[in-house]
Each structure stands twice: as structure tokens, then as C-alpha cells.
Design a protein around this motif. Structure first.
Motif, PDB file in Angstrom:
ATOM      1  N   THR A   1     -64.770  60.562  74.757  1.00 29.22           N
ATOM      2  CA  THR A   1     -64.785  61.877  74.256  1.00 29.22           C
ATOM      3  C   THR A   1     -65.549  62.076  72.850  1.00 29.22           C
ATOM      4  O   THR A   1     -66.277  63.129  72.808  1.00 29.22           O
ATOM      5  N   SER A   2     -65.450  60.999  72.069  1.00 26.30           N
ATOM      6  CA  SER A   2     -66.390  61.001  71.043  1.00 26.30           C
ATOM      7  C   SER A   2     -67.946  60.902  71.193  1.00 26.30           C
ATOM      8  O   SER A   2     -68.601  61.891  70.836  1.00 26.30           O
TER       9      SER A   2
ATOM     10  N   SER B   1     -68.755  62.222  74.126  1.00 27.05           N
ATOM     11  CA  SER B   1     -69.195  63.792  74.734  1.00 27.05           C
ATOM     12  C   SER B   1     -69.327  64.788  73.621  1.00 27.05           C
ATOM     13  O   SER B   1     -70.169  65.546  73.713  1.00 27.05           O
ATOM     14  N   THR B   2     -68.521  64.556  72.448  1.00 28.26           N
ATOM     15  CA  THR B   2     -68.651  65.475  71.267  1.00 28.26           C
ATOM     16  C   THR B   2     -70.109  65.409  70.851  1.00 28.26           C
ATOM     17  O   THR B   2     -70.700  66.520  70.535  1.00 28.26           O
TER      18      THR B   2
ATOM     19  N   VAL C   1     -63.323  69.268  65.989  1.00 27.52           N
ATOM     20  CA  VAL C   1     -63.535  68.579  67.095  1.00 27.52           C
ATOM     21  C   VAL C   1     -62.946  67.008  67.199  1.00 27.52           C
ATOM     22  O   VAL C   1     -62.728  66.571  67.884  1.00 27.52           O
TER      23      VAL C   1
ATOM     24  N   THR D   1     -60.538  65.172  69.612  1.00 27.44           N
ATOM     25  CA  THR D   1     -60.811  63.850  70.298  1.00 27.44           C
ATOM     26  C   THR D   1     -59.792  63.032  69.999  1.00 27.44           C
ATOM     27  O   THR D   1     -59.275  62.296  70.831  1.00 27.44           O
TER      28      THR D   1
ATOM     29  N   GLU E   1     -56.298  64.409  71.773  1.00 28.53           N
ATOM     30  CA  GLU E   1     -56.100  63.892  73.148  1.00 28.53           C
ATOM     31  C   GLU E   1     -56.257  62.545  73.573  1.00 28.53           C
ATOM     32  O   GLU E   1     -56.018  62.577  74.826  1.00 28.53           O
TER      33      GLU E   1
ATOM     34  N   LEU F   1     -63.573  68.953  76.309  1.00 23.68           N
ATOM     35  CA  LEU F   1     -63.016  67.935  75.508  1.00 23.68           C
ATOM     36  C   LEU F   1     -61.683  67.266  76.110  1.00 23.68           C
ATOM     37  O   LEU F   1     -61.547  66.301  76.197  1.00 23.68           O
TER      38      LEU F   1
ATOM     39  N   SER G   1     -58.661  76.075  68.215  1.00 23.83           N
ATOM     40  CA  SER G   1     -58.587  74.832  68.737  1.00 23.83           C
ATOM     41  C   SER G   1     -56.886  74.549  68.969  1.00 23.83           C
ATOM     42  O   SER G   1     -56.398  74.169  70.289  1.00 23.83           O
TER      43      SER G   1
END
Length: 772
Positions: A138-139, A141-142, A159, A163, A166, A347, A404
Motif C-alpha cells: 500500500t505504501s 501504491s501511494t 494517506v 496506509t 488499513e 488504497l 478520509s
């Protein structure tokens, strides 16, 4: 000067009084109205979603909170100001704070840290992998998203927190879901608890290390606040070495089976609240106090039952709605932008997908069935109230933007609403105990070790069970016996199975129930006439899931028979446990009805006392199991076995296979005992059920123990007219007659059910059994 972010609420002294107010409406109404409204909306949404299969309490609760927020009713300013006056908001916020303190404490009491070792390596592997892999992917992906669409403002700052949050699996959240679904004592539930606890501890440890490293990078090694570390250590030492001994002293002052005194209850409530404020005043996170206090709280009664009865009812009915109100007010769908929604959703689902694979792949590697691995993946991706509390705390500390936060809350509800119904479809708790080989007395070699699990509710059950077992063990026929003492424990929701050492004598001068049970079986082992392997356990669990402990132990120990005591005066919950065991047991089950005659102390530990056993045989697998158990007792010359077989006059059976199996078993027994004077065979031909009843009732006091099967062909004339009069479904028709007050005998009765949970291939290929 006060900060601009602080809101001051002033009111004349007269209006702050709760009594003597001259206002038309009492101050209490302003607080009770929104609390009552949330409770009503929770029930409404639960009923509304139930036909859709979404029987998830968490979803209904959050929908109720959101309904009062700016996404629905609160969107209208007039309605919002009418429901949430400044005074109402103040009181609700205070109630919410107290609620979070108590919820944290109560759930921490349930946190049995030893659960990590009970599920082996798989729980630890899943816990580590399900945190690190989603966090890394996920990091990354960010970073990729940021290259295509630079993230700035509040969304860009959020974000990283999205991350991290989640990637976590909340132990408390999973515990709440398992409690709601009654899966605590299942193998899946134990593995889920172990995995989530590992994930939570790893998240806390890594988070603490990153904060310290960040401080060092910004201000050097001298930035580490040694005072905070010392404060934390002092807090732990004080709670462990001062508070816990006080709790133990309270328990010693409470008679066995009684509840704590009111003054002790008040003292414990003060401890919970003070632990939070002491932790906060030391510069630590306030919730560390209730967490540590909950973890060190003794798990044995009366502490556990106290927490449930005295705290949880008020917490969940008053404090929780306040939390739902404030959490729902933070969700404003009207202020959510499409870009922010898509990025946060992307995310979330990346983390969810990676987490799912990080759970399934190790599970399959450790030879877990695919459907069970998929069920575990769905379960660990669900969210609960405790997760929302973490989201809300991050949002209030400005670590998570309002946008968020709203997206994460709505997605958490959606994931739980989808995953939990699928989990109910994919995972069948009874399938866990389906055996792939016969675990019956009939299919156990006569000279092989007989494995038995004996369950005990009360001390009165011990003597009769020992006498029945004593008649089943001989020098040439070894026995492996597992004794399971069953205790209700409503205050500690985690499955708790304690193994006892028989070589350890009770340290107290006042022996407890388990001390007496252990002493009785210790003497039984010492004076046994044959080889006996003995283990004793105590299973502490809610009645709703106690059958899981019984079936799980029978499955793990590969037993051929589970013995459960039964009385017609048993409570509804005890009878419910018996029914569930009959349905799910991985082996044969014996329901032991005790008339106290067979528990006479003269039988106990005497060297092979004479025993007269009767088997009432109508036919079928359950009767064959009863006959096989009776035949095993004939290995001793002092045991007399009488077989009473009933035939229907002029009635042809429809099941020729069952009739053949009956004949094979009886013929084999008669051939092997042809020269024995210890076995008698009696036949009775009857036309209707009344004749059967008359023959059974004429047995009288000739026997100490009567064995029979639980299920029969109810269309047979042998039982015609008797089925309608049967009261106890657990005992079957014949067993109910033998246990009724109309039956003129002092004999104890054991109703047998042959192993029911066997795969179809085993049932189809079931051969006739011949005794050797």
C-alpha cells in the motif's frame, strides 16, 4: 490566553442544577433523547438488514450513528441544533470518554496473551504477514498514485495514516465479531484471535519504534524522553504489584460461587477510571492504564462474571450510543470529493486484497482446507466498533482528514456487511469435527485401547461415571481417559481450557470442586485393575459455545466415546449443549442418566465389584453401539450381561442392510460367548408399543446399568403409540421410558448414539462388525 481551538460553554449556576429546576423540560431529556434515538435506530436497521442476510450488529450500530450525523438528519441545521444542544454535546462527549475507558478495560480483560502459542506457528506467521505485506504494498501504491496525481492538502497528509490503519487487524475488533457470531471456541476463532493479537502487537511495537526514531532524527538522541519511559515502567509495576494483589484479596474475601461485594465493585470502578487519569497525568496515552489493568485482571470467577454483569450492561446501553453519535457526526458524505473518494478507496482495497492473500497462502501451506483459509481471510478483513474508535481518534488528532475518515468508516461497514454473511456460508462449524474414519466402540478392536472423554457438570456426576468406566477396563483392555470439567464463564469470552496435574495435591485447606474431582479420579487411576492413561481438564466458556470445547477435545484426542451426564431437571441451556454435542460430535456419544443407585459409594474403588448390565436392543446403529459397549464389559467374570431383543410380529423390515448388520453383530457376540455364563440372550415378540412398554417396565431392580440406543425405526410396531409420549428428545423413545418416573427401577441408564459425523463414503461402505 486560551487557544482558539477551545470552545467555552458557560451557563448560570442555577441551570446547572439537576434538581429544583424551574425549566419546563428537565435537563435529562436533552441527553436521553439522542441516546434513545440511536438505540431505536440500531434496532430498526438490524430488522431492516436481517432479510438481506446482513446480521452484523456493527453495521446496524454505525448506520444509526451516521443517520443522526450530517449525512442525514444532521444535514438540516434546525434539526441538528434541536437534537444536539451545546449542553447535550458536552454530556455526550463526557459519556463517550467514560465509555471508551470502560470498553478498553473490559475488552483487555478478555485478551489472553497465551492465545498466541495455542495456535502454533501459523497464527504468528499470518499475524506478521498480514501486517507487513499490506503495509509495504500500500505504501508503494501511494508513491505510484502520487506520481500520477500529486497528493496535497489534508488528503496528502492522510494517506500515510490510511496506509497504516488499513494494514492493521484489531484484536479487539476480531474478538467482538467472534463473540457476535459465536465462533470463539472454534478452531477458526482461535486462529483468528492468535493472528489478530500478533498483528496488533507488531503494529504497536513498530509504531513506537518509528516515533522514537523520528524524534531522534529531528532533535538527536537527547530528544528521547526518559521520564516517559520511566513513567510507563512505574505504571506497570504499580498495577502489577499493588493493584493485582488487591484484586486477588477481593476474590479471597468472596465465598465460592458468590458475587463480589458492592464495596469491591465500587473500588474496581474507581481503579478503572483512576488508571486512565494517572496514565494521562504521567504524559502517557491515557488508555494504557485501562489496558494494563485489564490484562492483569484475574480471569477466574468472580472477577470475570463481575465485569460482565456490573459493567458491560451499562457501558453498551448508555456509553456506546454516545460513541456512535460522535462517530457518526464525523461522517459527512456531502463534503466528500470524487478524487478523494477514489484515492482512499483504492488504497483500502489494495490493502484488503494483499491482506487476503497474505492470510490464505500461509494457511494453504500449513495444509488448511481452502474454504477454511478463505473464511479466515474474510474474517480478518472485517471491522468492528473498536476499529472505528481508532479511526475517530486519528481524525480528532488531525492525523486523518474528515474526508478520509468518512470513506474509511463507510468502507469498513461495507466490508463487514459483505464478508460476514459470506463467512456464515463458507464456514460450517460442525464440519470441523467430521471424521474420516470410524470412531465408535463397535469398530474398535476388542483388545485395542478405548479412548473416552467424560464430561462433568457437578460433583455428583463423578461417582456414577467412575463406576461405568471401571466396568470397562481390564488388564487386557487398556483405556485412555480424558476428564473434562465444564464451567460456565460469562465474564471471560475467550475459550479457556486448563490442564490439571494429578500429581499436584490441593494447596488450600478448603478443597474446591475441581480438587474433589481430581482426587476422585486420582484414586480411580491408582486402583484401576487395568492399564489406564488419565488426563483432567477444565473448560471455561459461555454455555452457548461450550459444546465446541467438548467436540474439539474429542476430535483432538481421537476418542471413540463422549459421556455426558443428563437429568430431566437440567436447565434449558444444559439440554441445549447436549443436543449440539449429539449433532456435532466426531465420535459416539453416551448420555448417562443417573438414578444415584449406581453412584453408591460401596461400588467406588472396590476391586471389580459385580455389576449387572442390560442391553435393550431394537435394531439400528445406535443399538449396535450400545451392544458393543455392553459386550466390552463382559471381559470381566464379575460382569453379567443380559441382552433383551424385541421383534415385531408379522412386520417385514424395509432396510435389509441394517437388519443384516444387526444379525452380524448379535451372531458374532453369541458365537464368541457361547461357553460363557455371563451373557444371557432374551427375545420378545410384540405386536405394539404397549407390549414393549410392559416388558421394559417388568425389568425391575435386576440391573445397575441399562444400555440402549437413542434412535430407532419409529414406524416399527415395536414403538407404535410410544413416540407421541416421548418428552426428552435427547434420550430417544426407549431412553425416555427408562428415565421416566413411571419406570420402576433404580438402574442408571446410558443412551448411546453411534458416531454421526462421518463422510458419506464411510457411511456407504459401512461393513458389518463381528466381535473377536
Amino acid at each position: 490566553m486560551p487557544s482558539k481551538n477551545v470552545t467555552w460553554f458557560c451557563e448560570p449556576d442555577a441551570k446547572l442544577r439537576l434538581t429544583g429546576s424551574t425549566e419546563k423540560r428537565s435537563d435529562h431529556v436533552y441527553v436521553l433523547f439522542p441516546i434513545s434515538l440511536v438505540s431505536l435506530l440500531t434496532g430498526f436497521f438490524h430488522l431492516l438488514l436481517q432479510p438481506l442476510g446482513v446480521q452484523v450488529t456493527f453495521v446496524s450500530q454505525m448506520l444509526a450513528g451516521i443517520a443522526l450525523g450530517p449525512s442525514f438528519l444532521g444535514h438540516n441545521e434546525k434539526v441538528s441544533k434541536k437534537i444536539f444542544t451545546p449542553k447535550t454535546q458536552l454530556v455526550i462527549s463526557v459519556f463517550e470518554s467514560f465509555g471508551l475507558i470502560y470498553i478498553t478495560f473490559v475488552t483487555s480483560v478478555r485478551a489472553d496473551l497465551s492465545i498466541m502459542t495455542k495456535s502454533g506457528r501459523l497464527g504468528i506467521v499470518i499475524g506478521i504477514g498480514s501486517y507487513l505485506l499490506p503495509l509495504i504494498v500500500t505504501s508503494l501504491s501511494t508513491v505510484i498514485v502520487n506520481q500520477f496525481d500529486p497528493l496535497d492538502g489534508e488528503l496528502g497528509e492522510s494517506v500515510q495514516m490510511v496506509t497504516g490503519l488499513e494494514s492493521t487487524i484489531s484484536f479487539y475488533g476480531i474478538l467482538e465479531i467472534l463473540t457476535d457470531m459465536k465462533l470463539l471456541n472454534s478452531e477458526l476463532g482461535r486462529l483468528a484471535l492468535s493472528s489478530s493479537l500478533t498483528n496488533t502487537l507488531l503494529n504497536m511495537t513498530l509504531g513506537t519504534v518509528l516515533v522514537v526514531l523520528s524524534d531522534i532524527q529531528e532533535a538527536g538522541i537527547g530528544s528521547i524522553n526518559l521520564l516517559n519511559l520511566m513513567s510507563f515502567m512505574l505504571l506497570v509495576i504499580f498495577i502489577v504489584f499493588i493493584i493485582r494483589p488487591v484484586m486477588v484479596w477481593m476474590m479471597r474475601q468472596t465465598p465460592e460461587g458468590k458475587r463480589l461485594k458492592n464495596e469491591h465493585v465500587i473500588a474496581l470502578n474507581i481503579m478503572v477510571v483512576c488508571s486512565y487519569f494517572v496514565s494521562e497525568s504521567m504524559g502517557l496515552i491515557g488508555f494504557w492504564g485501562p489496558i494494563i489493568l485489564g490484562v492483569i485482571t484475574p480471569l477466574i470467577p468472580p472477577m470475570g462474571s463481575l465485569l460482565t454483569d456490573k459493567m458491560e450492561a451499562f457501558v453498551w446501553s448508555v456509553f456506546l450510543p454516545c460513541f456512535l453519535i460522535n462517530s457518526g457526526k464525523g461522517v459527512n458524505l456531502f463534503s466528500t470529493t470524487l478524487t478523494g473518494f477514489l484515492i482512499v478507496e483504492f488504497l483500502i482495497w489494495v490493502a484488503t486484497t494483499v491482506k487476503l492473500f497474505a492470510i490464505i497462502i500461509p494457511s494453504l501451506y500449513y495444509k488448511m482446507p481452502f474454504m477454511d483459509a478463505l473464511s479466515l481471510g474474510l474474517l480478518l478483513n472485517c471491522r468492528g466498533i473498536y476499529d472505528i474508535q481508532i479511526f475517530s481518534r486519528s481524525n480528532r488528532r488531525k492525523m486523518l482528514s474528515d474526508e478520509s475518515y468518512g470513506v474509511m468508516v463507510m468502507t469498513a461497514m461495507l466490508k463487514s456487511a459483505i464478508a460476514l454473511p459470506l463467512l456464515r456460508v463458507f464456514y460450517d462449524t460442525s464440519r470441523r469435527y467430521v471424521a474420516y474414519k470410524r470412531r465408535t466402540i463397535q469398530h474398535t478392536r476388542h483388545d485395542a485401547e478405548l479412548r473416552i472423554l467424560a464430561c462433568i457438570y457437578e460433583e455428583n456426576n463423578v461417582a456414577t461415571i467412575i463406576n461405568v468406566l471401571g466396568a470397562s477396563i481390564f488388564p487386557q483392555r487398556p483405556m485412555e481417559l480424558h476428564v473434562l470439567n465444564l464451567e460456565e464463564y460469562v465474564g471471560h469470552s475467550l475459550p479457556l481450557v486448563i490442564s490439571h496435574r494429578l500429581d499436584k495435591m490441593p494447596s488450600s485447606t478448603k478443597p474446591t470442586k475441581i480438587d474433589n474431582i481430581l482426587n476422585a479420579f486420582r484414586q480411580f487411576e491408582q486402583q484401576s485393575s487395568g492399564p489406564l492413561s488419565l488426563q483432567c481438564f477444565t473448560a471455561t466458556a459461555p454455555y452457548d459455545s461450550m459444546h465446541e470445547d467438548i467436540c474439539s477435545m474429542a476430535f483432538e484426542k481421537c476418542t471413540s466415546l463422549v459421556i455426558i451426564p443428563f437429568q430431566k431437571t437440567n436447565s434449558y441451556v444444559i439440554k441445549k449443549i447436549t443436543k449440539k454435542v449429539l449433532k456435532m460430535a466426531p465420535c459416539s456419544v453416551g448420555i448417562l442418566f443417573d438414578r444415584r443407585e449406581f453412584m453408591n459409594s460401596r461400588h467406588i474403588f472396590t476391586h471389580r465389584s459385580a455389576i449387572n448390565v442390560c442391553v435393550i436392543f431394537l435394531g439400528g446403529p445406535d443399538d449396535r453401539e450400545a451392544l458393543a459397549y455392553g459386550a466390552r464389559m463382559t471381559g470381566d467374570q464379575n460382569a453379567m450381561l443380559t441382552i433383551i431383543r424385541f421383534f415385531a410380529v408379522n412386520h417385514a423390515t424395509k432396510d435389509l442392510i441394517e437388519e443384516k448388520n444387526d444379525l452380524n453383530l448379535i451372531s458374532g457376540l453369541r458365537m464368541s460367548t457361547m461357553d460363557s455364563k455371563n451373557v444371557r440372550y432374551i427375545k420378545h415378540s410384540v405386536k405394539e408399543g404397549s407390549e414393549t412398554f410392559h416388558v421394559i417396565n417388568s425389568i425391575g431392580n435386576d440391573f445397575e446399568l441399562i444400555l440402549t440406543g437413542r434412535t430407532h425405526d419409529y414406524c416399527s410396531p415395536v414403538l407404535s403409540g410410544l413416540v407421541e409420549w416421548s418428552e426428552s428428545q435427547e434420550l430417544g423413545v426407549v431412553g425416555d421410558i427408562l428415565a421416566s418416573s413411571d419406570f420402576k427401577s433404580n438402574a442408571s441408564v446410558m443412551v448411546m448414539q453411534q458416531q454421526a459425523s462421518v463422510v458419506e463414503e464411510m457411511v456407504i461402505q459401512s461393513p458389518g462388525f463381528v466381535l473377536k
